[in-house]
Design a protein around this motif. Sequence first.
Motif, mmCIF file in Angstrom:
data_model
loop_
_atom_site.group_PDB
_atom_site.id
_atom_site.type_symbol
_atom_site.label_atom_id
_atom_site.label_comp_id
_atom_site.label_asym_id
_atom_site.label_seq_id
_atom_site.Cartn_x
_atom_site.Cartn_y
_atom_site.Cartn_z
ATOM 1 N N MET A 1 0.841 -1.189 0.000
ATOM 2 C CA MET A 1 0.000 0.000 0.000
ATOM 3 C C MET A 1 0.878 1.241 0.000
ATOM 4 S SD MET A 1 -3.007 0.772 2.677
ATOM 5 C CE MET A 1 -2.805 2.224 3.627
ATOM 6 N N ALA A 2 0.639 2.159 -0.913
ATOM 7 C CA ALA A 2 1.428 3.381 -1.013
ATOM 8 C C ALA A 2 1.083 4.327 0.119
ATOM 9 C CB ALA A 2 1.167 4.051 -2.354
ATOM 10 N N SER A 3 2.107 5.021 0.616
ATOM 11 C CA SER A 3 1.897 6.001 1.670
ATOM 12 C C SER A 3 1.556 7.348 1.070
ATOM 13 C CB SER A 3 3.168 6.144 2.501
ATOM 14 O OG SER A 3 3.462 4.930 3.138
ATOM 15 N N GLU A 4 0.753 8.095 1.790
ATOM 16 C CA GLU A 4 0.391 9.440 1.369
ATOM 17 C C GLU A 4 1.602 10.351 1.559
ATOM 18 O OE1 GLU A 4 -2.565 13.008 2.897
ATOM 19 O OE2 GLU A 4 -2.813 11.001 3.701
ATOM 20 N N PRO A 5 1.883 11.255 0.595
ATOM 21 C CA PRO A 5 2.999 12.179 0.764
ATOM 22 C C PRO A 5 2.648 13.328 1.710
ATOM 23 C CG PRO A 5 1.925 12.568 -1.333
ATOM 24 C CD PRO A 5 1.251 11.365 -0.710
ATOM 25 N N VAL A 6 3.670 13.892 2.339
ATOM 26 C CA VAL A 6 3.486 15.092 3.149
ATOM 27 C C VAL A 6 3.105 16.222 2.194
ATOM 28 C CG1 VAL A 6 4.633 16.750 4.662
ATOM 29 C CG2 VAL A 6 5.203 14.319 4.852
ATOM 30 N N PRO A 7 2.030 16.987 2.469
ATOM 31 C CA PRO A 7 1.668 18.107 1.592
ATOM 32 C C PRO A 7 2.804 19.133 1.516
ATOM 33 C CG PRO A 7 -0.098 17.635 3.138
ATOM 34 C CD PRO A 7 1.082 16.817 3.569
ATOM 35 N N ALA A 8 2.950 19.773 0.378
ATOM 36 C CA ALA A 8 4.048 20.718 0.151
ATOM 37 C C ALA A 8 4.176 21.756 1.257
ATOM 38 C CB ALA A 8 3.881 21.395 -1.204
ATOM 39 N N GLY A 9 3.065 22.285 1.733
ATOM 40 C CA GLY A 9 3.105 23.318 2.771
ATOM 41 C C GLY A 9 3.541 22.818 4.133
ATOM 42 N N GLU A 10 3.612 21.488 4.294
ATOM 43 C CA GLU A 10 3.996 20.902 5.572
ATOM 44 C C GLU A 10 5.323 20.153 5.513
ATOM 45 O OE1 GLU A 10 0.814 18.747 7.508
ATOM 46 O OE2 GLU A 10 -0.663 19.967 6.457
ATOM 47 N N LEU A 11 5.972 20.161 4.347
ATOM 48 C CA LEU A 11 7.265 19.492 4.214
ATOM 49 C C LEU A 11 8.310 20.137 5.117
ATOM 50 C CD1 LEU A 11 7.588 18.950 0.371
ATOM 51 C CD2 LEU A 11 7.551 17.162 2.128
ATOM 52 N N ALA A 12 9.271 19.343 5.530
ATOM 53 C CA ALA A 12 10.389 19.866 6.308
ATOM 54 C C ALA A 12 11.233 20.779 5.428
ATOM 55 C CB ALA A 12 11.233 18.713 6.834
ATOM 56 N N HIS A 13 11.914 21.736 6.083
ATOM 57 C CA HIS A 13 12.828 22.635 5.361
ATOM 58 C C HIS A 13 13.974 21.813 4.788
ATOM 59 C CE1 HIS A 13 15.258 26.064 4.352
ATOM 60 N NE2 HIS A 13 16.258 25.488 4.985
ATOM 61 N N SER A 14 14.268 21.990 3.511
ATOM 62 C CA SER A 14 15.301 21.222 2.820
ATOM 63 C C SER A 14 16.402 22.142 2.302
ATOM 64 C CB SER A 14 14.672 20.472 1.650
ATOM 65 O OG SER A 14 15.598 19.574 1.071
ATOM 66 N N ARG A 61 14.451 10.187 3.602
ATOM 67 C CA ARG A 61 13.023 9.936 3.418
ATOM 68 C C ARG A 61 12.483 9.614 4.818
ATOM 69 N NH1 ARG A 61 13.027 5.919 -0.251
ATOM 70 N NH2 ARG A 61 12.859 4.314 1.346
ATOM 71 N N TYR A 62 11.500 10.380 5.260
ATOM 72 C CA TYR A 62 11.005 10.257 6.628
ATOM 73 C C TYR A 62 9.493 10.084 6.632
ATOM 74 C CZ TYR A 62 9.410 15.088 6.137
ATOM 75 O OH TYR A 62 8.779 16.228 5.705
ATOM 76 N N THR A 63 8.998 9.638 7.779
ATOM 77 C CA THR A 63 7.564 9.516 7.992
ATOM 78 C C THR A 63 7.170 10.495 9.082
ATOM 79 O OG1 THR A 63 7.645 7.184 7.387
ATOM 80 C CG2 THR A 63 5.693 7.927 8.586
ATOM 81 N N ASP A 64 6.201 11.362 8.809
ATOM 82 C CA ASP A 64 5.801 12.348 9.810
ATOM 83 C C ASP A 64 4.867 11.731 10.838
ATOM 84 O OD1 ASP A 64 3.205 12.386 8.714
ATOM 85 O OD2 ASP A 64 3.322 14.459 8.034
ATOM 86 N N GLU A 65 4.423 12.539 11.798
ATOM 87 C CA GLU A 65 3.580 12.047 12.899
ATOM 88 C C GLU A 65 2.215 11.543 12.427
ATOM 89 O OE1 GLU A 65 2.971 16.383 12.304
ATOM 90 O OE2 GLU A 65 4.753 15.156 12.588
ATOM 91 N N ARG A 66 1.826 11.878 11.199
ATOM 92 C CA ARG A 66 0.547 11.415 10.652
ATOM 93 C C ARG A 66 0.717 10.228 9.697
ATOM 94 N NH1 ARG A 66 -0.798 17.452 9.712
ATOM 95 N NH2 ARG A 66 -1.642 18.008 11.745
#
Length: 86
Positions: A1-14, A61-66
């Motif tokens: 099952m594919a994971s949902e991506p973090v929305p652009a506005g919530e991505l970590a600073h890169s 590549r990380y997984t956020d709290e959601r």
Amino acid sequence: MASEPVPAGELAHSLTPEEYGEPVKHADPPVPVLAWIQNRDGHRLVDGVATAWTPRAVEVRYTDERGRVGTVWLWTSAVFRLPARP
């Protein structure tokens, strides 16, 4: 099952390509890490995998709290390699 991506506005600073530099070496397989990321909610330590690196930075590549997946370039000092799992 594919994971949902973090929305652009919530991505970590890169880091930018100019900041992370070259040459980029891709990990095969990815390496388990802990990494300090910064997003609009502040700093947090996350589980992830290193997917590439340069002499001064690591792509994580990380997984956020959601449970959503994001990718970020970080300074090497913000990334800690985890011991290999048996």
